[in-house]
Enzyme design. Sequence first.
Site, PDB file in Angstrom:
ATOM      1  N   CYS A   2      40.577  35.053  31.230  1.00 59.35           N
ATOM      2  CA  CYS A   2      41.884  35.584  31.617  1.00 59.35           C
ATOM      3  C   CYS A   2      41.737  36.256  32.972  1.00 59.35           C
ATOM      4  O   CYS A   2      40.991  37.227  33.102  1.00 59.35           O
ATOM      5  CB  CYS A   2      42.363  36.590  30.573  1.00 59.35           C
ATOM      6  SG  CYS A   2      43.910  37.374  31.026  1.00 59.35           S
ATOM      7  N   PRO A   3      42.427  35.765  33.977  1.00 60.67           N
ATOM      8  CA  PRO A   3      42.264  36.327  35.322  1.00 60.67           C
ATOM      9  C   PRO A   3      43.007  37.644  35.555  1.00 60.67           C
ATOM     10  O   PRO A   3      42.841  38.260  36.597  1.00 60.67           O
ATOM     11  CB  PRO A   3      42.820  35.229  36.223  1.00 60.67           C
ATOM     12  CG  PRO A   3      43.883  34.581  35.385  1.00 60.67           C
ATOM     13  CD  PRO A   3      43.317  34.607  33.970  1.00 60.67           C
TER      14      PRO A   3
END
Length: 66
Positions: A2-3
């Site tokens: 998850c950025p």
Amino acid sequence: WCPEPVIRARIALQALAPGERIELVATDPHAELDIEVFCATSGHQLLRVERRDDEWRFEIARAASP
């Protein structure tokens, strides 16, 4: 992966002067590695990593030069 923690860190650090610090709190279990890589590749200094239950807290100082 998850950025979001890296994106939030990048945006917050851009608003600071060199050497100023942020504290980032994330619940993503991959955030520790993602933030470490982000700091290593961007020159920002990862000062502290702390895990509390399902949260990770990071203290990051902005790089001297972007």
